[in-house]
Write a protein that holds these residues in place. Sequence first.
Motif, short mmCIF file in Angstrom:
data_model
loop_
_atom_site.label_atom_id
_atom_site.label_comp_id
_atom_site.label_asym_id
_atom_site.label_seq_id
_atom_site.Cartn_x
_atom_site.Cartn_y
_atom_site.Cartn_z
N TRP A 42 0.78 -1.22 0.00
CA TRP A 42 0.00 0.00 0.00
C TRP A 42 0.82 1.28 0.00
CZ3 TRP A 42 -4.39 -1.83 -1.17
CH2 TRP A 42 -4.81 -3.04 -0.63
N LEU A 43 0.27 2.26 -0.72
CA LEU A 43 0.80 3.62 -0.68
C LEU A 43 0.18 4.32 0.52
CD1 LEU A 43 2.41 5.85 -2.24
CD2 LEU A 43 0.26 6.41 -3.38
N ASP A 44 1.05 4.83 1.41
CA ASP A 44 0.55 5.47 2.63
C ASP A 44 0.69 6.98 2.61
OD1 ASP A 44 -0.54 3.52 4.18
OD2 ASP A 44 1.07 3.45 5.66
N GLY A 45 1.58 7.48 1.75
CA GLY A 45 1.78 8.93 1.72
C GLY A 45 2.73 9.32 0.61
N VAL A 46 2.65 10.58 0.23
CA VAL A 46 3.51 11.11 -0.83
C VAL A 46 4.06 12.46 -0.37
CG1 VAL A 46 3.59 11.92 -3.23
CG2 VAL A 46 2.12 9.99 -2.63
N ILE A 47 5.35 12.66 -0.56
CA ILE A 47 5.99 13.92 -0.21
C ILE A 47 6.73 14.42 -1.45
CG2 ILE A 47 7.63 15.08 1.34
CD1 ILE A 47 7.46 12.71 3.23
N SER A 48 6.76 15.73 -1.66
CA SER A 48 7.58 16.25 -2.76
C SER A 48 8.46 17.39 -2.27
CB SER A 48 6.70 16.73 -3.91
OG SER A 48 5.92 17.84 -3.52
N ARG A 49 9.61 17.54 -2.91
CA ARG A 49 10.48 18.67 -2.66
C ARG A 49 11.03 19.14 -4.00
NH1 ARG A 49 8.40 18.51 1.50
NH2 ARG A 49 9.23 18.75 3.60
N VAL A 50 11.51 20.38 -4.03
CA VAL A 50 12.14 20.91 -5.24
C VAL A 50 13.64 20.94 -4.99
CG1 VAL A 50 12.37 22.95 -6.70
CG2 VAL A 50 10.11 22.26 -5.87
N ILE A 51 14.42 20.43 -5.93
CA ILE A 51 15.89 20.51 -5.81
C ILE A 51 16.45 21.21 -7.04
CG2 ILE A 51 16.11 18.42 -4.39
CD1 ILE A 51 17.20 17.01 -6.98
N GLU A 52 17.69 21.72 -6.89
CA GLU A 52 18.36 22.35 -8.02
C GLU A 52 18.98 21.30 -8.92
OE1 GLU A 52 21.18 25.30 -6.72
OE2 GLU A 52 19.71 26.09 -5.29
N ILE A 53 18.77 21.46 -10.21
CA ILE A 53 19.41 20.55 -11.16
C ILE A 53 20.92 20.76 -11.09
CG2 ILE A 53 19.67 20.06 -13.63
CD1 ILE A 53 16.60 20.84 -13.76
N ASP A 54 21.66 19.68 -10.94
CA ASP A 54 23.12 19.73 -10.76
C ASP A 54 23.55 20.48 -9.50
OD1 ASP A 54 23.58 18.22 -13.03
OD2 ASP A 54 23.92 19.94 -14.33
N GLY A 55 22.61 20.67 -8.58
CA GLY A 55 22.93 21.37 -7.33
C GLY A 55 23.51 20.42 -6.29
N ASN A 56 23.50 20.91 -5.02
CA ASN A 56 24.03 20.10 -3.92
C ASN A 56 23.03 19.96 -2.78
OD1 ASN A 56 26.82 19.42 -4.67
ND2 ASN A 56 27.10 21.63 -4.78
N ASP A 57 21.75 20.17 -3.09
CA ASP A 57 20.77 20.24 -2.00
C ASP A 57 19.90 19.00 -1.83
OD1 ASP A 57 19.47 20.67 -4.39
OD2 ASP A 57 18.33 22.43 -3.72
N ALA A 58 20.14 17.94 -2.61
CA ALA A 58 19.27 16.76 -2.50
C ALA A 58 19.36 16.12 -1.11
CB ALA A 58 19.61 15.73 -3.58
N THR A 59 20.58 16.04 -0.57
CA THR A 59 20.77 15.45 0.76
C THR A 59 19.93 16.18 1.81
OG1 THR A 59 23.03 14.84 0.17
CG2 THR A 59 22.51 14.88 2.51
N GLU A 60 20.07 17.51 1.84
CA GLU A 60 19.33 18.31 2.83
C GLU A 60 17.83 18.19 2.64
OE1 GLU A 60 20.21 19.96 5.53
OE2 GLU A 60 22.29 19.39 5.21
N LYS A 61 17.38 18.23 1.38
CA LYS A 61 15.94 18.18 1.11
C LYS A 61 15.34 16.84 1.55
CE LYS A 61 15.36 22.32 -0.57
NZ LYS A 61 14.80 22.73 -1.85
N ILE A 62 16.07 15.76 1.30
CA ILE A 62 15.56 14.44 1.70
C ILE A 62 15.54 14.32 3.23
CG2 ILE A 62 16.09 11.96 1.67
CD1 ILE A 62 17.02 12.36 -1.28
N ILE A 63 16.62 14.74 3.87
CA ILE A 63 16.67 14.68 5.34
C ILE A 63 15.52 15.50 5.95
CG2 ILE A 63 17.99 15.37 7.40
CD1 ILE A 63 20.56 14.71 5.73
N GLY A 64 15.35 16.71 5.46
CA GLY A 64 14.29 17.58 5.98
C GLY A 64 12.90 16.98 5.79
N ALA A 65 12.69 16.42 4.61
CA ALA A 65 11.37 15.84 4.30
C ALA A 65 11.09 14.61 5.15
CB ALA A 65 11.29 15.49 2.81
N VAL A 66 12.11 13.78 5.34
CA VAL A 66 11.92 12.55 6.13
C VAL A 66 11.69 12.92 7.60
CG1 VAL A 66 13.06 10.47 7.01
CG2 VAL A 66 13.19 11.03 4.57
#
Lengths: 199, 199
Positions: A42-66
């Motif tokens: 089952w799907l229990d939830g969906v979260i989205s974030r915006v990241i910069e293409i070729d940026g360095n913010d994916a780590t922070e965005k995932i940590i913050g969202a989780v």
Amino acid sequence: MGAVGISSVKREIRIIGWDDAPFRFGDRKTYIIGTVCRGGSWLDGVISRVIEIDGNDATEKIIGAVNGSPHKKQLRVIMLDGTTFGGFNIVDMDEIHGRTSLPVIAVVRDRPDFDSIRLALSRFKDSDLRWELTKKAGPVRPLGVKNPKTGKIKKIWFQNRGIKSDVAREIIRMSSTRSFIPEPLRMAHLIAHGIGSHE
Amino acid sequence: MGAVGISSVKREIRIIGWDDAPFRFGDRKTYIIGTVCRGGSWLDGVISRVIEIDGNDATEKIIGAVNGSPHKKQLRVIMLDGTTFGGFNIVDMDEIHGRTSLPVIAVVRDRPDFDSIRLALSRFKDSDLRWELTKKAGPVRPLGVKNPKTGKIKKIWFQNRGIKSDVAREIIRMSSTRSFIPEPLRMAHLIAHGIGSHE
């Protein structure tokens, strides 16, 4: 190495799986999508974030969202569709594991070609940093997964942090109920492509 | 009226379920999300479109997305989370049915309060047209659905076009595998709220 029985991994453990949305030449940002699932169902939830293409913010965005998710208490595993999102926005698997206190498993269909990755990274000013992050994700391990529809076995690849390889293998197999890849990643992929496709 | 056995409705029929994303005061547009599911189980695809808040384009956007989908040939039913999207962007159920050649079922948790709707529509210049669309969706029929987790029965409501009420009832029940509402609509809701929640 002690074998881990399937009974030791609860079939309904909550997993959050992350994938990125497609983007076009000239775009500066893109979405990443996290799907919270119960094991391979089952799907229990969906979260989205915006990241910069070729940026360095994916780590922070995932940590913050989780960490900010209402599902955080139930979550047992973070899965990633590889370790690069939105072009070469490379995640730090140690950092995600350390700051969420959750195991992290990156899954890819094909064995990464590290020579090509290193070459592609050479155009970045901080190519050394990005290459360090790529190496930091650790050894890429093989795993045979059976497609539940066709019965065919396919070799896929994974990297793991904060979880033993054997347990990671079981969680990947247990959650691949519909295809060669775990449901949280399959659904994140469908959603990311679906929301990238409008107009 | 002949009873329709559950066997007559294939459990894996493809259903596309539509819901809208939340929006904030001042926004002019919002997303609608369509999820293609097999009955009450697997997610097979996700489509998104942008509609005008309080506009008149939801009908066209849904028809275009359904007819243009690679899943069109497999689709058997269109489900809608009610008949209004993005504020009072009211769909024409006849038009959707006629131009997609698919049955349309609108499902809501609570019985619509038509007096309140009519009052809310009075602020629109084309309030008569919107009221006509609302009425055109036809009688709102009750249906008891059992929550598969708790066993509790809840009354929900639906409207149907291009499909007999009995068959619509079965499809709603068959696809409500996880909650009181059909999976295609539950997943569309989770995705629409997930992508509306970033930043």
